[in-house]
Design an enzyme around this catalytic site. Structure first.
Site, mmCIF file in Angstrom:
data_model
loop_
_atom_site.group_PDB
_atom_site.id
_atom_site.type_symbol
_atom_site.label_atom_id
_atom_site.label_comp_id
_atom_site.label_asym_id
_atom_site.label_seq_id
_atom_site.Cartn_x
_atom_site.Cartn_y
_atom_site.Cartn_z
ATOM 1 C CB SER A 150 -8.351 0.334 5.541
ATOM 2 O OG SER A 150 -9.045 1.529 5.383
ATOM 3 C CB SER A 174 -8.176 3.343 2.768
ATOM 4 O OG SER A 174 -7.344 2.720 3.724
ATOM 5 C CE LYS A 228 -3.939 1.836 2.692
ATOM 6 N NZ LYS A 228 -4.845 1.541 3.820
HETATM 7 N N1 GLN Z 1 -13.226 3.482 6.186
HETATM 8 C C1 GLN Z 1 -12.560 3.887 7.375
HETATM 9 C C2 GLN Z 1 -12.192 5.335 7.323
HETATM 10 O O1 GLN Z 1 -12.443 5.959 6.333
HETATM 11 C C3 GLN Z 1 -11.395 3.009 7.620
HETATM 12 C C4 GLN Z 1 -10.126 3.488 7.083
HETATM 13 C C5 GLN Z 1 -8.960 2.642 7.462
HETATM 14 O O2 GLN Z 1 -9.111 1.581 8.056
HETATM 15 N N2 GLN Z 1 -7.777 3.138 7.157
HETATM 16 O O3 GLN Z 1 -11.669 5.872 8.247
#
Ligand code: GLN
Length: 473
Positions: A175, A151, A76
């Site tokens: 994410s 994400s 990532k």
């Molecule tokens: N969807 C969640 C957010 O927008 C999780 C993001 C993540 O785990 N980095 O914060």
């Protein structure tokens, strides 16, 4: 020549000379080019990946290879790899190059994994659809009109489309697990403090964890074994050794499994996802496990608590991007103050700015007690209640997401809808428990459905071996 879908098969093929690391990497490089339209990769590290492949081939010949020899891993775009660019999919880090490698990268390289490139994600890991990226959305290989999830959308797609064997993602509120569910792969968020965060671009430091996305559960276990453990650069990492995944002594006895009753009556839960989840419960019962509905009074507080605390931490973490030390700097400024202002205005995307402002607000004098301190207290209640569940049960299960992958663009302009995506995943981050999403099949539109399994702290191997039984892998 083909790419192998599990490390076990790859290892046998490498040892018996059926393939080589150079061949595997070359094949992935070709596939990445061919599947460019998925938008999973931001950059391919062709040169260093091939160089490492050659070296690892030599080691295999001599029999001196590490535990992950020849495993092609994509990362990532928020995990540092020395001498390589990194941007967290943000304009504000444009042109920035890592001056050191994250501990997880050092550990992977030490065991002879091959890092093939960096993957698209939501900007600073903020999002649930991988649409908040300066590079544009990642597309779901099961249906290109659908989002990949976020994400770590690029990580899930890279594995699902066979563009690498394993990907690393990060998980602050879901994410790793939600995109894994949307793309039909395995995604593991380890216990908070199991894996070093050194070299991970911080979003919310008391939530963030790095973890693997893989085609199968064993690969996740193997990668976890390598990347976890004590680190002088991250004092939050636990000293407790994880041991060997392959030698783990799993007791195949009937388990006590709970699910939160309110989850199944949740208004966002899709009918088909619910049916598939209930079917899984039935099959677990048939195998002799005991499944019990339990009540969890804080379900509606999970998402608000998560967003108050993570935005607060993010507003502090992201204050370092000021145009002086990293990446992008606005050219048009008249003085220092103006330079900060313009750099941050131009460099950050909408969602990131929304969260910085929200986080600054909940921390501000006058509102701190009402929001931040209150959310900290609720986090404690959630933590205590979650611990209590694992005093009585081995696992807690739910669907990973209330529904399957949705159309690109439909939720982009509605932050609240997007935040509610995280309803089933954030509990594990608020309490620090490990959790995994594994695919349990396709819905009637041929989109993957995932099941979410959570266990007690530091119990990942038990969690993974049970997940294997559950998915009949
Ligand atoms: N969807 C969640 C957010 O927008 C999780 C993001 C993540 O785990 N980095 O914060």
């Amino acid at each position: 020549m083909k790419n192998y879908c599990s490390y076990k098969d790859l290892y046998v093929a490498l040892k018996s000379n059926k393939t080589s690391c150079v061949q595997q990497t070359t094949l992935y490089l070709k596939k990445i080019k061919k599947q460019k339209n998925l938008n999973a990769f931001i950059e391919v590290f062709e040169k260093t990946a091939l160089e490492t492949s050659k070296k690892v081939d030599e080691k295999i010949k001599k029999g001196t290879q590490g535990k992950l020899a020849g495993m092609v891993v994509a990362i990532k775009d928020n995990i540092c790899y020395k001498g390589h660019k990194i941007s967290a999919s943000s304009k504000i880090l444009e042109g920035f190059e890592s001056i050191y490698s994250a501990t997880v990268i050092e550990k992977l390289l030490k065991e002879d994994a091959i890092i093939i490139g960096r993957l698209n994600c939501d900007e600073f890991a903020m999002g649930s659809a991988n649409e908040n990226s300066i590079y544009g959305p990642v597309l779901n290989p099961h249906n290109k009109r659908k989002v990949a999830g976020g994400s770590s959308g690029g990580s899930a797609v890279a594995v699902a489309a066979g563009l690498c064997l394993v990907a690393l993602g990060s998980d602050t509120g879901g994410s790793i697990r939600q995109p894994a569910s949307f793309c039909g792969v395995v995604g593991l968020k380890p216990t908070y403090s199991r894996v070093s965060r050194h070299g991970l671009i911080a979003y919310a430091s008391s939530f963030d964890q790095i973890g693997p996305l893989t085609n199968n559960i064993d690969d996740a276990g193997l990668v976890l074994e390598v990347i976890s453990g004590k680190d002088d650069f991250d004092s939050t990492v636990s000293n407790s050794p994880i041991g060997s995944y392959n030698e783990y002594n799993y007791k195949n006895t009937p388990k006590k499994i709970a699910y939160i009753e309110e989850t199944l009556s949740h208004k966002l839960l899709n009918k088909e996802v619910k049916e598939m989840f209930l079917k899984k419960i039935k099959s677990l019962e048939k195998k002799g496990h005991v499944i019990s509905p339990i009540s969890f009074p804080y379900l509606d507080y999970l998402v608000p608590t998560y967003y108050v605390l993570t935005t607060a931490e993010a507003s502090s973490n992201l204050s370092r991007y000021d145009g002086v030390r990293y990446g992008y700097r606005s050219e048009a400024s008249s003085d220092l103050q103006d330079m900060y202002f313009r750099t941050r205005t131009e460099g950050f995307g909408e969602e990131v700015k929304r969260r910085i402002m929200l986080g600054t607000f909940v921390l501000s004098a006058g509102y701190n007690d009402e929001y931040f301190t209150k959310a900290q207290k609720i986090r404690r209640l959630i933590y205590d209640k979650t611990i209590q569940i694992f005093n009585d049960f081995d696992f807690l299960i739910s669907p990973t997401s209330p529904h399957t992958a949705f159309d690109v663009g439909v939720k982009y302009n509605d932050p609240i809808k997007m935040y509610l995506e995280d309803v089933f995943t954030v509990q594990a981050n608020l309490s620090g428990n490990p959790a995994v999403s594994i695919p349990i099949g396709l819905d009637s539109k041929n989109l993957p459905v995932g099941i979410h399994i959570m266990s007690n702290h530091f119990n990942e191997y038990n969690l993974l071996y049970f997940s294997k039984k559950l998915s009949n892998q």
